[in-house]
Write an enzyme that holds these catalytic residues in place. Structure first.
Site, PDB file in Angstrom:
ATOM      1  N   GLY A  46       0.831  -1.205   0.000  1.00 34.58           N
ATOM      2  CA  GLY A  46       0.000   0.000   0.000  1.00 34.58           C
ATOM      3  C   GLY A  46       0.857   1.243   0.000  1.00 34.58           C
ATOM      4  O   GLY A  46       2.046   1.188  -0.303  1.00 34.58           O
ATOM      5  N   ASN A  47       0.261   2.380   0.307  1.00 36.73           N
ATOM      6  CA  ASN A  47       1.023   3.635   0.413  1.00 36.73           C
ATOM      7  C   ASN A  47       0.397   4.498   1.500  1.00 36.73           C
ATOM      8  O   ASN A  47      -0.594   4.117   2.106  1.00 36.73           O
ATOM      9  CB  ASN A  47       1.063   4.346  -0.948  1.00 36.73           C
ATOM     10  N   ARG A  48       0.977   5.680   1.714  1.00 34.27           N
ATOM     11  CA  ARG A  48       0.613   6.480   2.884  1.00 34.27           C
ATOM     12  C   ARG A  48      -0.559   7.433   2.666  1.00 34.27           C
ATOM     13  O   ARG A  48      -0.824   8.267   3.530  1.00 34.27           O
ATOM     14  CB  ARG A  48       1.827   7.314   3.323  1.00 34.27           C
TER      15      ARG A  48
END
Ligand code: PMT
Length: 242
Positions: A46-48
Site C-alpha cells: 500500500g502507500n501512505r
C-alpha cells in the site's frame, strides 16, 4: 453520537452552499485514498495516502452544488454530507468502479494514490517464514485508470468527461508533472511534492501546482486541503464553462 467533525462539516456546507453554487447539478466522480494490493490474507502492498485530499475535493464540490460520487480506497474518514460513496480496496476494484460510472460524469478527479504494481500471485493462506535470508516477490502492472479513461474518451470521440489527474512526486515536480500530463492524456494535472513540508501524505495542508496543456505551471501557496480543493474546482468549473 455523530462525530463533531461531521456536524462541523454539515454546518459549514450549509453556510458555503448559500455563498457559491457554481457546480449546481454537475455530476462529478472523485477518487481518494490508497489502494491495497494483497500478498496473502493478512498482508498487502500500500502507500501512505490518508484520503484527505480526495475527501476535501468531494466535500467542497458537494458544497458547491455538484452531485458527487466518491470512490474511496481503504481509509477511515467520514463520508462528506451529500456525497455518494463507493468503497474499494485494490486498483482493479477502483478501475472497475470508475469505468462503470465515467460516462455519466461531467468530470473525473483522480486524487487517489493508485498502486502501479500488484503482486502477481496472492497466496491463499498466510505466507510462512522459512530459512531463506531474502524473499523475492514478483509484481505485475495494475490498470492505469486515468490513462484508460482518456483512451475510452478518445474511442468515444468526445471531450466528456473532463479528466483531472494528480501527480505525487518527490523532487523535480515541474518536469515530472508536465511529462505525466501528456502521458496520461488529462485536461488538468494537480502536482504536489510529497517530500515538502506541509504537503506530505496525511497532513491537513498542501502546496499544489496546476498544469494544463499549453499553459505555464500555476504554483499556488501553501493552503489547507479544503482551500486547495476549491482552487482545483475553480479550474474545473471554468473548464466546464460554469
Ligand atoms: O490522501 P492524502 O494523505 O491527503 O494525500 C494526498 C495525495 C498526495 C495522495 C494526493 O494529493 C495525490 O497526489 N494523489 C495522486 C497520487 C498518485 O498516485 O500520483 P501518481 O503520480 O502515482 O499518479 C498519477 C495519476 O494517475 C493520479 O491521478 C492517479 O490517481 C492516477 N493513477 C495512477 C496509477 C494507476 N495505476 N492508475 C491511475 O489512475
Amino acid at each position: 453520537m455523530i462525530e463533531a467533525s461531521v456536524i462541523v462539516d454539515a454546518a459549514s456546507n450549509i453556510l458555503d452552499a448559500a455563498a457559491k453554487r457554481d457546480l449546481d447539478g454537475v455530476a462529478l466522480l472523485v477518487t481518494a485514498g490508497p489502494t491495497h494490493e494483497e500478498l496473502d490474507p493478512v498482508r498487502y502492498l500500500g502507500n501512505r495516502s490518508s484520503g484527505k485530499m480526495g475527501f476535501a475535493l468531494a466535500r467542497r464540490a458537494a458544497a458547491r452544488g455538484a452531485r458527487v460520487t466518491l470512490i474511496a480506497g481503504p481509509v477511515s474518514l467520514p463520508t462528506p454530507p451529500g456525497v455518494t460513496r463507493v468503497d474499494v480496496t485494490s486498483a482493479r476494484e477502483m478501475h472497475e468502479a470508475v469505468t462503470a460510472r465515467d460516462t455519466e460524469a461531467r468530470a473525473v478527479i483522480m486524487a487517489a494514490a493508485v498502486a502501479d504494481y500488484r503482486p502477481s500471485v496472492r497466496a491463499a493462506e498466510k505466507m510462512k517464514k522459512g530459512e531463506e535470508q531474502s524473499l523475492a516477490i514478483t509484481l505485475e502492472l495494475s490498470p492505469d485508470i486515468l490513462a484508460d479513461l482518456a483512451a475510452r474518451r478518445r474511442a468515444r470521440g468526445g471531450s466528456t468527461p473532463l479528466l483531472v489527474g494528480f501527480a505525487a512526486e518527490t523532487g523535480g515536480l515541474d518536469e515530472k508533472a508536465q511529462a505525466k500530463l501528456g502521458r496520461k492524456g488529462c485536461d488538468l494535472l494537480v502536482g504536489n511534492d510529497v517530500s515538502e513540508p506541509g504537503s506530505a501524505f496525511g497532513g491537513d495542508t498542501n502546496r499544489i501546482t496546476l498544469y494544463a496543456p499549453g499553459a505555464p505551471p500555476d504554483p499556488l501557496p501553501l493552503l489547507t486541503k479544503d482551500e486547495a480543493a476549491d482552487r482545483v474546482l475553480d479550474r474545473v468549473a471554468a473548464l466546464l464553462g460554469r
